[in-house]
Design a protein around this motif. Structure first.
Motif, PDB file in Angstrom:
ATOM      1  N   ILE A  88      -1.223  48.871  90.200  1.00 19.49           N
ATOM      2  CA  ILE A  88       0.090  49.272  89.686  1.00 19.49           C
ATOM      3  C   ILE A  88       1.186  48.411  90.319  1.00 19.49           C
ATOM      4  O   ILE A  88       2.108  47.953  89.624  1.00 19.49           O
ATOM      5  N   GLN A 114       3.959  46.063  88.482  1.00 19.64           N
ATOM      6  CA  GLN A 114       5.381  46.204  88.757  1.00 19.64           C
ATOM      7  C   GLN A 114       5.990  44.851  89.110  1.00 19.64           C
ATOM      8  O   GLN A 114       7.081  44.518  88.638  1.00 19.64           O
ATOM      9  N   GLU A 118       9.359  49.310  87.226  1.00 21.96           N
ATOM     10  CA  GLU A 118       8.852  50.354  88.116  1.00 21.96           C
ATOM     11  C   GLU A 118       7.823  51.248  87.440  1.00 21.96           C
ATOM     12  O   GLU A 118       6.919  51.754  88.092  1.00 21.96           O
ATOM     13  N   THR A 119       7.967  51.486  86.121  1.00 19.25           N
ATOM     14  CA  THR A 119       7.102  52.444  85.438  1.00 19.25           C
ATOM     15  C   THR A 119       6.501  51.832  84.176  1.00 19.25           C
ATOM     16  O   THR A 119       7.012  50.848  83.640  1.00 19.25           O
ATOM     17  N   TRP A 120       5.417  52.473  83.691  1.00 17.26           N
ATOM     18  CA  TRP A 120       4.810  52.010  82.447  1.00 17.26           C
ATOM     19  C   TRP A 120       5.767  52.228  81.274  1.00 17.26           C
ATOM     20  O   TRP A 120       5.716  51.488  80.295  1.00 17.26           O
ATOM     21  N   GLU A 121       6.647  53.224  81.392  1.00 19.28           N
ATOM     22  CA  GLU A 121       7.612  53.476  80.324  1.00 19.28           C
ATOM     23  C   GLU A 121       8.554  52.292  80.145  1.00 19.28           C
ATOM     24  O   GLU A 121       8.907  51.927  79.019  1.00 19.28           O
ATOM     25  N   GLU A 122       8.955  51.684  81.272  1.00 17.32           N
ATOM     26  CA  GLU A 122       9.811  50.492  81.183  1.00 17.32           C
ATOM     27  C   GLU A 122       9.061  49.349  80.504  1.00 17.32           C
ATOM     28  O   GLU A 122       9.651  48.603  79.719  1.00 17.32           O
ATOM     29  N   TRP A 135      -2.493  51.530  82.810  1.00 13.65           N
ATOM     30  CA  TRP A 135      -1.558  52.135  83.760  1.00 13.65           C
ATOM     31  C   TRP A 135      -1.585  53.659  83.617  1.00 13.65           C
ATOM     32  O   TRP A 135      -1.683  54.383  84.605  1.00 13.65           O
ATOM     33  N   GLU A 136      -1.530  54.136  82.382  1.00 11.02           N
ATOM     34  CA  GLU A 136      -1.595  55.587  82.151  1.00 11.02           C
ATOM     35  C   GLU A 136      -2.919  56.157  82.653  1.00 11.02           C
ATOM     36  O   GLU A 136      -2.948  57.227  83.271  1.00 11.02           O
ATOM     37  N   LEU A 171      -2.840  56.362  86.423  1.00 11.91           N
ATOM     38  CA  LEU A 171      -2.051  57.496  86.910  1.00 11.91           C
ATOM     39  C   LEU A 171      -2.847  58.790  86.824  1.00 11.91           C
ATOM     40  O   LEU A 171      -2.802  59.623  87.737  1.00 11.91           O
TER      41      LEU A 171
END
Length: 183
Positions: A108, A112, A118-122, A147-148, A151
């Motif tokens: 992760i 990044q 910072e996040t998979w959403e970004e 990534w999901e 997590l």
């Protein structure tokens, strides 16, 4: 080889018993489903499906949900979570779990740094960037998926590590009780 047979059923179902097909269908449920729906998906008789669903409810693998006048079934997510954690603990040493947690964190952190996020959403938001080639879009989508998954794995591993000592103590207690019963 096609994933589906000529009649439209998944090809993997051909070698399974009726009850195994029903169980396979219930393991993939993402929302509550009726006996009729499960029966159709498993290519099984309604009566056999209903009986198997009742057995799965009795075993704690499924939950019965009343939706108006229709009974629907869904996995018992709490039981599934604890079973996953139990399997994780039984199949891995504490050190292996710690190492996997470290490897997930490193992966992760690499993403990044690579994508300056910072996040998979970004990263997901970056998919809308019109400057990306199709190969880069595919790569980013694959990273988001991994990534999901990481997590989710990290969450399970943390639970496993938190419960590791308790599970070991319970196992030792079972062995002690069995040893006393033999004597």
């Amino acid at each position: 080889m096609s994933e589906y047979s000529r009649d439209g059923a998944p090809s993997w179902t051909a070698s399974m018993s009726t009850r195994d097909r029903i169980r396979a269908v219930t393991e993939t449920l993402r929302e509550p489903r009726s006996v009729n729906w499960i029966s159709e998906q498993a290519d099984a008789a309604w009566s056999t499906t209903n009986e198997e669903l009742q057995d799965l409810v009795d075993q704690g693998q499924l939950r019965r949900v009343e939706a108006g006048e229709t009974t629907r079934y869904q996995p018992d997510y709490t039981s599934l979570l604890f079973e996953e954690i139990r399997t994780l603990i039984e199949e891995n040493t504490r050190e292996e779990l710690r190492n996997e947690l470290s490897a997930i964190t490193e992966e992760i952190e690499e993403w990044q740094a690579t994508y300056d996020i910072e996040t998979w959403e970004e990263l997901e938001q970056s998919l809308a960037d019109g400057d990306l080639a199709s190969a880069e879009l595919r790569e980013r989508r694959d990273v988001i998926t991994r990534w999901e998954e990481n997590l989710e794995d990290r969450r399970l591993i943390k639970h496993g590590l938190a419960l590791y000592s308790d599970v070991e103590a319970a196992r030792e207690q079972m062995v002690d009780v069995a040893d006393r019963a033999i004597r």
